[in-house]
Design an enzyme around this catalytic site. Structure first.
Site, PDB file in Angstrom:
ATOM      1  N   LYS A  80     -43.239 -10.099   1.956  1.00 55.78           N
ATOM      2  CA  LYS A  80     -44.058 -10.114   3.164  1.00 55.78           C
ATOM      3  C   LYS A  80     -44.570 -11.527   3.380  1.00 55.78           C
ATOM      4  O   LYS A  80     -44.906 -12.218   2.429  1.00 55.78           O
ATOM      5  CB  LYS A  80     -45.238  -9.148   3.018  1.00 55.78           C
ATOM      6  CG  LYS A  80     -46.127  -9.090   4.246  1.00 55.78           C
ATOM      7  CD  LYS A  80     -47.185  -8.024   4.117  1.00 55.78           C
ATOM      8  CE  LYS A  80     -48.052  -8.018   5.370  1.00 55.78           C
ATOM      9  NZ  LYS A  80     -48.945  -6.882   5.404  1.00 55.78           N
ATOM     10  N   GLU A 130     -59.481  -6.227  10.303  1.00 57.40           N
ATOM     11  CA  GLU A 130     -59.580  -5.762   8.929  1.00 57.40           C
ATOM     12  C   GLU A 130     -60.616  -6.539   8.143  1.00 57.40           C
ATOM     13  O   GLU A 130     -60.823  -7.716   8.353  1.00 57.40           O
ATOM     14  CB  GLU A 130     -58.227  -5.830   8.227  1.00 57.40           C
ATOM     15  CG  GLU A 130     -57.621  -7.205   8.166  1.00 57.40           C
ATOM     16  CD  GLU A 130     -56.191  -7.201   7.637  1.00 57.40           C
ATOM     17  OE1 GLU A 130     -55.804  -6.287   6.895  1.00 57.40           O
ATOM     18  OE2 GLU A 130     -55.459  -8.128   7.966  1.00 57.40           O
TER      19      GLU A 130
END
Length: 179
Positions: A80, A130
């Site tokens: 990622k 977040e």
């Protein structure tokens, strides 16, 4: 303060200088999403048309970085990659930081909006959906997001989107990486 807070920014660059501070005082308020006044129009934005905007890195360079990251992921180097860009804004007028923060928070009342002193005459201002990390008493809390989809105004559509997330190899992989 019985619950001191440290605010700041930690650079990703190894030679970057962290900017951390313990504020003299902290004011707390309920989440903006719980405030009934959120429905009212926020303060005026001032003179945004006068601002000079500089993309860092520039769009072409950022596109090259994305392409390079995709190549390296396909080669198995990464699972990622999170790339980011900065917009440097310069205004000929004095900045209204509280107003900017208010408008930014109103764009995502459920998010985490911040303004952190990051050096003499500098403030890092931003918003994130977040919470990276927080300590509540003796507990460390993290709320990372991965494999998400926007909500809709209809229950049936929300159920369809949730089912699609649960069947998406890409989203399930993102979730596993974050976990």
């Amino acid at each position: 303060d019985p619950a001191p807070v440290v605010v700041g920014a930690l650079p990703f660059a190894p030679d970057g200088v962290p900017a951390l501070a313990v504020p003299r005082s902290v004011r707390r308020a309920p989440a903006l999403r719980e405030d009934p006044l959120i429905a009212l129009r926020g303060p005026d934005a001032g003179h945004p048309s006068d601002w000079r905007i500089r993309e860092v890195p520039a769009a072409g360079r950022y596109g090259e970085a994305v392409a390079a990251a995709v190549r390296r992921m396909r080669a198995g180097e990464f699972d990622k990659v999170v790339l980011a860009r900065t917009l440097e804004l310069t205004s000929p007028h004095p900045l209204d930081l509280p107003g900017m923060l208010n408008r930014l928070a109103r764009r995502d009342p459920g998010g985490y909006t911040f303004a952190v002193p990051s050096g003499p005459g500098r403030t890092l201002i931003g918003a994130s959906p977040e919470l990276l990390v927080a300590r509540r008493g003796g507990q460390l809390v993290a709320n990372p997001l991965a494999g998400s989809a926007p909500r809709s105004g209809e229950l049936a559509e929300d159920v369809r989107r949730a089912a699609a997330l649960l069947e998406s190899p890409k989203d399930l992989h993102e979730h596993a990486v974050v976990v």
